[in-house]
Motif scaffolding. Structure first.
Motif, PDB file in Angstrom:
ATOM      1  N   UNK A  15       0.786  -1.235   0.000  1.00 19.52           N
ATOM      2  CA  UNK A  15       0.000   0.000   0.000  1.00 19.52           C
ATOM      3  C   UNK A  15       0.813   1.277   0.000  1.00 19.52           C
ATOM      4  N   UNK A  16       2.087   1.208  -0.260  1.00 18.20           N
ATOM      5  CA  UNK A  16       2.883   2.437  -0.272  1.00 18.20           C
ATOM      6  C   UNK A  16       4.341   2.160  -0.568  1.00 18.20           C
ATOM      7  N   UNK A  17       5.153   3.197  -0.442  1.00 20.01           N
ATOM      8  CA  UNK A  17       6.584   3.106  -0.735  1.00 20.01           C
ATOM      9  C   UNK A  17       7.307   2.368   0.383  1.00 20.01           C
ATOM     10  N   UNK A  18       8.319   1.591   0.028  1.00 20.88           N
ATOM     11  CA  UNK A  18       9.022   0.745   0.977  1.00 20.88           C
ATOM     12  C   UNK A  18      10.382   1.330   1.342  1.00 20.88           C
ATOM     13  N   UNK A  19      10.709   1.276   2.630  1.00 21.97           N
ATOM     14  CA  UNK A  19      11.973   1.799   3.134  1.00 21.97           C
ATOM     15  C   UNK A  19      12.945   0.664   3.425  1.00 21.97           C
ATOM     16  N   UNK A  20      14.145   0.789   2.893  1.00 24.56           N
ATOM     17  CA  UNK A  20      15.219  -0.188   3.107  1.00 24.56           C
ATOM     18  C   UNK A  20      16.398   0.525   3.764  1.00 24.56           C
ATOM     19  N   UNK A  47       6.517   8.404   6.476  1.00 22.60           N
ATOM     20  CA  UNK A  47       5.418   7.476   6.214  1.00 22.60           C
ATOM     21  C   UNK A  47       5.696   6.396   5.161  1.00 22.60           C
ATOM     22  N   UNK A  48       6.718   5.579   5.362  1.00 22.20           N
ATOM     23  CA  UNK A  48       6.861   4.400   4.490  1.00 22.20           C
ATOM     24  C   UNK A  48       5.762   3.394   4.804  1.00 22.20           C
ATOM     25  N   UNK A  49       5.434   2.554   3.826  1.00 24.43           N
ATOM     26  CA  UNK A  49       4.420   1.524   4.061  1.00 24.43           C
ATOM     27  C   UNK A  49       4.962   0.398   4.928  1.00 24.43           C
ATOM     28  N   UNK A  82       4.175   0.484  14.243  1.00 23.63           N
ATOM     29  CA  UNK A  82       3.486   1.461  13.392  1.00 23.63           C
ATOM     30  C   UNK A  82       3.475   1.018  11.937  1.00 23.63           C
ATOM     31  N   UNK A  83       4.511   0.322  11.503  1.00 23.41           N
ATOM     32  CA  UNK A  83       4.569  -0.262  10.166  1.00 23.41           C
ATOM     33  C   UNK A  83       5.169  -1.655  10.287  1.00 23.41           C
ATOM     34  N   UNK A  84       4.881  -2.546   9.349  1.00 17.81           N
ATOM     35  CA  UNK A  84       5.517  -3.865   9.386  1.00 17.81           C
ATOM     36  C   UNK A  84       7.032  -3.766   9.201  1.00 17.81           C
ATOM     37  N   UNK A  85       7.744  -4.631   9.883  1.00 16.91           N
ATOM     38  CA  UNK A  85       9.191  -4.752   9.713  1.00 16.91           C
ATOM     39  C   UNK A  85       9.482  -6.119   9.112  1.00 16.91           C
ATOM     40  N   UNK A  86      10.131  -6.115   7.948  1.00 11.49           N
ATOM     41  CA  UNK A  86      10.576  -7.358   7.324  1.00 11.49           C
ATOM     42  C   UNK A  86      12.092  -7.430   7.425  1.00 11.49           C
ATOM     43  N   UNK A  87      12.603  -8.615   7.621  1.00  6.26           N
ATOM     44  CA  UNK A  87      14.034  -8.819   7.780  1.00  6.26           C
ATOM     45  C   UNK A  87      14.598  -9.580   6.592  1.00  6.26           C
ATOM     46  N   UNK A  88      15.839  -9.283   6.237  1.00  3.51           N
ATOM     47  CA  UNK A  88      16.531 -10.047   5.215  1.00  3.51           C
ATOM     48  C   UNK A  88      16.741 -11.479   5.687  1.00  3.51           C
ATOM     49  N   UNK A  89      16.902 -12.380   4.739  1.00  2.00           N
ATOM     50  CA  UNK A  89      17.115 -13.795   5.068  1.00  2.00           C
ATOM     51  C   UNK A  89      17.800 -14.429   3.865  1.00  2.00           C
ATOM     52  N   UNK A  90      18.837 -15.229   4.116  1.00  4.13           N
ATOM     53  CA  UNK A  90      19.527 -15.792   2.969  1.00  4.13           C
ATOM     54  C   UNK A  90      20.604 -16.794   3.333  1.00  4.13           C
TER      55      UNK A  90
END
Length: 304
Positions: A15-20, A47-49, A82-90
């Motif tokens: 639903x919006x722009x993603x912050x990395x 306001x990142x998604x 406040x926003x979802x946090x996704x983590x790298x994995x590899x």
């Protein structure tokens, strides 16, 4: 522990722009948690998604498992749901499963699954790799299609049939025909994310085939510019996009393309240019040359 289901998480991502965010290091290349937290807090003002901690821009490849856990935990704590946090994995399958478990313990809401380390494998092997990692976690998983892990629509459909928590597909390959086949075959089963270097360049054509969002490294140091660009894409404002590409994004890409690894290095240089230094990149990456830093500063001037 995340309170979001995989579907709830990925809907917010789309639903919006993603912050990395970058990962901050001090002069001895140690993780600077205080500076990282301050950076995350500043990004949230724009306001990142969602926020992807310890991703490619966050130098996931250079982090130990302990450091990774600290980075993800700090991001989760600072965002305060406040926003979802996704983590790298590899890395290899077993190692990736350890990172997945660590992300879950740290409170992440999802995973961005990078290609396996080094090896080139047949699609059937990549499918087994992804399936094993999905089965090892309750978190929603976004598969990153790039480099030595390229799947077509048939392989992806096979995974979707057996991995209910595979909820996203990030493209770093850039084959528009393949993306069209994937989006057409799988439709709303997945959320699609643009993940090519400096994804702004491809954002408009990708939107037209169903890719609703993308990862913006520029958001790290010019979040207002990045959001304005994203909004122009969403409203198909080609005139505004052309100006922003011509005046900033394409000259930025020229600098980024001069050396291997500069896709990360230039982001940290950008942060230093706007008065928010994040420290050096870790080896084997190298920082920008002094002349390139000055060139970047001139490009950024007046946009922060």
């Amino acid at each position: 522990m995340s309170t979001l289901t995989p579907l709830e998480m990925i809907r917010q991502v789309g639903n919006g722009l993603l912050s990395f965010p970058v990962t901050h290091f001090d002069g001895q290349f140690e993780f600077d948690e205080r500076a990282f937290r301050g950076h995350v807090a500043w990004l949230l003002e724009h306001r990142p998604a969602s926020l992807f901690a310890a991703g490619g821009t966050g130098e996931f490849f250079s982090l130990t498992l302990n450091e990774f856990s600290r980075v993800v935990s700090a991001a989760v704590s600072e965002t305060a749901r406040r926003v979802p946090v996704l983590a790298g994995c590899g890395y290899g399958t077993r190692t990736a499963m350890e990172f997945a478990r660590a992300a879950e313990v740290a409170g992440a809401d999802g995973l961005l699954l990078f290609p396996p380390y080094l090896v080139n494998a047949e699609p059937a092997g990549i499918v087994r790799h992804v399936q094993s990692i999905c089965a090892s976690t309750r978190l929603g998983v976004v598969f990153y299609n790039r480099d030595n892990a390229i799947l077509n629509e048939s392989a992806l459909e096979q995974l979707c049939d057996v991995c209910p928590n595979l909820v996203g597909f990030k493209d770093g390959y850039g084959d528009l025909e393949l993306m069209t086949r994937i989006c057409t075959r799988l439709g709303e089963r997945l959320v699609y994310i643009g993940g090519l270097p400096t994804a702004e360049t491809f954002a408009l054509p990708y939107l037209d085939i169903g890719v609703t969002t993308y990862s913006s490294a520029i958001f790290n140091f010019l979040p207002r510019f990045a959001q304005e660009f994203y909004q122009a894409v969403r409203r198909h404002d080609r005139a505004t996009i052309s100006v922003m590409l011509r005046e900033f994004v394409l000259p930025y890409i020229v600098i980024r393309g001069r050396r291997k690894g500069y896709a990360v290095s230039i982001v940290k240089a950008g942060l230093a240019a706007v008065g928010r230094p994040a420290g050096p990149v870790r080896p084997p990456l190298t920082d920008l040359e002094a002349s390139e830093v000055q060139e970047l500063k001139k490009l950024i001037a007046g946009r922060a």
